[in-house]
Design an enzyme around this catalytic site. Structure first.
Site, PDB file in Angstrom:
ATOM      1  N   HIS A  34     -26.444 -41.568-130.779  1.00 32.50           N
ATOM      2  CA  HIS A  34     -25.509 -40.437-130.336  1.00 32.50           C
ATOM      3  C   HIS A  34     -24.415 -41.180-129.042  1.00 32.50           C
ATOM      4  O   HIS A  34     -25.208 -41.377-128.051  1.00 32.50           O
ATOM      5  CB  HIS A  34     -26.304 -39.286-129.893  1.00 32.50           C
ATOM      6  CG  HIS A  34     -25.305 -38.450-129.130  1.00 32.50           C
ATOM      7  ND1 HIS A  34     -26.241 -37.285-128.438  1.00 32.50           N
ATOM      8  CD2 HIS A  34     -23.940 -37.910-129.055  1.00 32.50           C
ATOM      9  CE1 HIS A  34     -25.160 -36.339-127.844  1.00 32.50           C
ATOM     10  NE2 HIS A  34     -23.999 -37.029-128.195  1.00 32.50           N
ATOM     11  N   GLY A  74     -25.624 -35.420-121.430  1.00 37.06           N
ATOM     12  CA  GLY A  74     -25.751 -36.202-120.288  1.00 37.06           C
ATOM     13  C   GLY A  74     -27.401 -36.251-119.858  1.00 37.06           C
ATOM     14  O   GLY A  74     -27.856 -37.175-119.281  1.00 37.06           O
ATOM     15  N   ASP A 133     -29.881 -41.697-127.708  1.00 39.28           N
ATOM     16  CA  ASP A 133     -28.616 -41.438-126.698  1.00 39.28           C
ATOM     17  C   ASP A 133     -28.275 -42.672-126.053  1.00 39.28           C
ATOM     18  O   ASP A 133     -28.942 -43.165-125.330  1.00 39.28           O
ATOM     19  CB  ASP A 133     -29.397 -40.316-125.910  1.00 39.28           C
ATOM     20  CG  ASP A 133     -29.583 -39.159-126.696  1.00 39.28           C
ATOM     21  OD1 ASP A 133     -30.753 -38.465-126.604  1.00 39.28           O
ATOM     22  OD2 ASP A 133     -28.633 -38.515-127.209  1.00 39.28           O
ATOM     23  N   GLY A 178     -36.358 -33.193-128.470  1.00 40.37           N
ATOM     24  CA  GLY A 178     -36.511 -33.715-127.023  1.00 40.37           C
ATOM     25  C   GLY A 178     -37.555 -33.008-126.466  1.00 40.37           C
ATOM     26  O   GLY A 178     -38.696 -32.969-127.118  1.00 40.37           O
ATOM     27  N   ASP A 234     -28.156 -30.548-131.107  1.00 36.58           N
ATOM     28  CA  ASP A 234     -28.671 -31.375-129.930  1.00 36.58           C
ATOM     29  C   ASP A 234     -28.713 -30.804-128.650  1.00 36.58           C
ATOM     30  O   ASP A 234     -27.709 -30.188-127.981  1.00 36.58           O
ATOM     31  CB  ASP A 234     -27.915 -32.666-129.874  1.00 36.58           C
ATOM     32  CG  ASP A 234     -28.730 -33.605-128.906  1.00 36.58           C
ATOM     33  OD1 ASP A 234     -27.823 -34.704-128.870  1.00 36.58           O
ATOM     34  OD2 ASP A 234     -29.566 -33.218-128.569  1.00 36.58           O
ATOM     35  N   GLY A 235     -29.881 -30.324-127.919  1.00 43.41           N
ATOM     36  CA  GLY A 235     -29.954 -29.947-126.624  1.00 43.41           C
ATOM     37  C   GLY A 235     -30.763 -28.574-126.584  1.00 43.41           C
ATOM     38  O   GLY A 235     -30.468 -27.592-127.285  1.00 43.41           O
ATOM     39  N   HIS A 293     -33.255 -40.458-132.891  1.00 42.21           N
ATOM     40  CA  HIS A 293     -32.101 -39.933-132.323  1.00 42.21           C
ATOM     41  C   HIS A 293     -31.983 -40.858-130.985  1.00 42.21           C
ATOM     42  O   HIS A 293     -32.942 -40.848-130.036  1.00 42.21           O
ATOM     43  CB  HIS A 293     -32.037 -38.653-131.932  1.00 42.21           C
ATOM     44  CG  HIS A 293     -30.699 -38.066-131.299  1.00 42.21           C
ATOM     45  ND1 HIS A 293     -29.900 -37.725-131.973  1.00 42.21           N
ATOM     46  CD2 HIS A 293     -30.553 -37.831-129.920  1.00 42.21           C
ATOM     47  CE1 HIS A 293     -28.741 -37.134-131.111  1.00 42.21           C
ATOM     48  NE2 HIS A 293     -29.299 -37.518-129.851  1.00 42.21           N
ATOM     49  N   SER A 303     -35.713 -37.591-130.491  1.00 37.74           N
ATOM     50  CA  SER A 303     -34.859 -37.888-129.222  1.00 37.74           C
ATOM     51  C   SER A 303     -35.613 -38.996-128.559  1.00 37.74           C
ATOM     52  O   SER A 303     -36.626 -38.642-127.491  1.00 37.74           O
ATOM     53  CB  SER A 303     -34.147 -36.996-128.472  1.00 37.74           C
ATOM     54  OG  SER A 303     -33.403 -37.418-127.360  1.00 37.74           O
TER      55      SER A 303
HETATM   56  C1  DX5 Z   1     -28.530 -34.825-124.177  1.00 33.14           C
HETATM   57  C2  DX5 Z   1     -29.147 -35.584-125.309  1.00 33.14           C
HETATM   58  C3  DX5 Z   1     -30.149 -34.932-125.910  1.00 33.14           C
HETATM   59  C4  DX5 Z   1     -31.527 -34.801-125.061  1.00 33.14           C
HETATM   60  C5  DX5 Z   1     -32.337 -33.634-125.706  1.00 33.14           C
HETATM   61  O1  DX5 Z   1     -27.286 -35.159-123.714  1.00 33.14           O
HETATM   62  O2  DX5 Z   1     -27.866 -35.891-125.993  1.00 33.14           O
HETATM   63  O3  DX5 Z   1     -30.509 -35.726-127.238  1.00 33.14           O
HETATM   64  O4  DX5 Z   1     -32.384 -35.958-125.350  1.00 33.14           O
HETATM   65  O5  DX5 Z   1     -33.381 -33.334-124.884  1.00 33.14           O
HETATM   66  P1  DX5 Z   1     -33.989 -31.573-124.821  1.00 33.14           P
HETATM   67  O6  DX5 Z   1     -34.517 -31.212-125.890  1.00 33.14           O
HETATM   68  O7  DX5 Z   1     -34.812 -31.994-123.633  1.00 33.14           O
HETATM   69  O8  DX5 Z   1     -32.914 -30.881-124.359  1.00 33.14           O
HETATM   70 ZN    ZN Z   2     -28.097 -36.373-128.059  1.00 33.57          ZN
END
Ligand code: DX5
Ligand code: ZN
Length: 223
Positions: free
Chosen positions: A66, A142, A35, A198, A176-177, A33, A8
């Site tokens: 995404h 978000g 966002d 992430g 994701d998350g 990835h 991410s």
């Molecule tokens: C959040 C994003 C994710 C985020 C993940 O809405 O879609 O891709 O970057 O980050 P972590 O791993 O820190 O939850």
């Molecule tokens: Zn994402």
């Protein structure tokens, strides 16, 4: 199904993005990835189309886009993508989601359907012919750095069964998350195939990206 890792980039060192991408290439990451947030569908604004096209020009790693925007169909052609790339749109963001998924396929890209934590799996039932990936959000979209929602493991297990019961064993599940080493292992056991990495296990302080990716790869049993 082969397990894959998707880094991410909103969690990367944004002032040294090209260097991070080079390290991720060395680490053999499967997807980048990206966002996209519009400040309306989600209360945050992140990476834009010019940056996406600039990234596409410097790497061969496929992009996993995404889109957390309202009316995503309006923006699909702003990105220079190809058949290796995925464009994932949220079911909750578009009243004409069927048409948008078709437009993504017509552009020559893979189409992904994202569901917020509370959205029932039924939302996929009449769209499986139009999707190449199902993204089960494990946090409310978000922001990075959030905690996994309580029902995440059972939703991923139910999603795998839901798709298999429809003869859609070919559709991978992305999560994701808050994909930490522990959460990732649990969700992998529940049926997840693609892991968005992430701040929870890849972009972590005082750890080289290559080392973090190697640790994740062995923990999730990714070849
Ligand atoms: C959040 C994003 C994710 C985020 C993940 O809405 O879609 O891709 O970057 O980050 P972590 O791993 O820190 O939850
Ligand atoms: Zn994402």
């Amino acid at each position: 199904m082969k397990k894959l890792l998707s880094a991410s980039l909103m969690c990367a060192d944004l002032m040294n993005l090209q260097e991070s991408i080079a390290q991720l290439e060395k680490a053999g990451i499967d997807y980048l990835h990206i966002d996209i947030m519009d400040g309306s569908f989600v209360p945050n604004i992140t990476l834009g189309f010019d940056l996406i096209n600039a990234i596409k020009a410097v790497t061969d790693i496929p992009l996993d886009i995404h889109m957390m925007v309202n009316t995503p169909a309006e923006f699909i052609d702003r990105m220079n993508l190809n058949e290796n790339d995925i464009i994932c749109v949220h079911y909750e963001s578009d009243i004409h989601i069927h048409r948008t998924l078709e437009a993504i396929r017509n552009k020559g890209c893979k189409a992904g359907l994202a569901l917020n934590p509370q959205t029932p799996l039924e939302a996929m039932k009449y769209l499986t012919e139009y999707i190449d990936m199902a993204l089960i959000m494990t946090v409310s979209p978000g922001f990075a750095g959030q905690k996994l929602f309580a029902g995440a493991k059972r939703k991923v297990a139910d999603a795998r069964k839901f798709l298999d019961d429809m003869g859609c064993q070919h559709i991978p599940i992305e999560v994701d998350g808050n994909i930490s080493i522990e959460n990732g292992k649990n969700l992998s056991a529940c049926g997840a195939d693609i892991f968005v990495l992430g701040t929870s296990c890849l972009f972590v302080k005082d750890k080289e990206l290559k080392d973090a990716a190697t640790e994740v790869r062995s923990a999730f049993n990714v070849q």
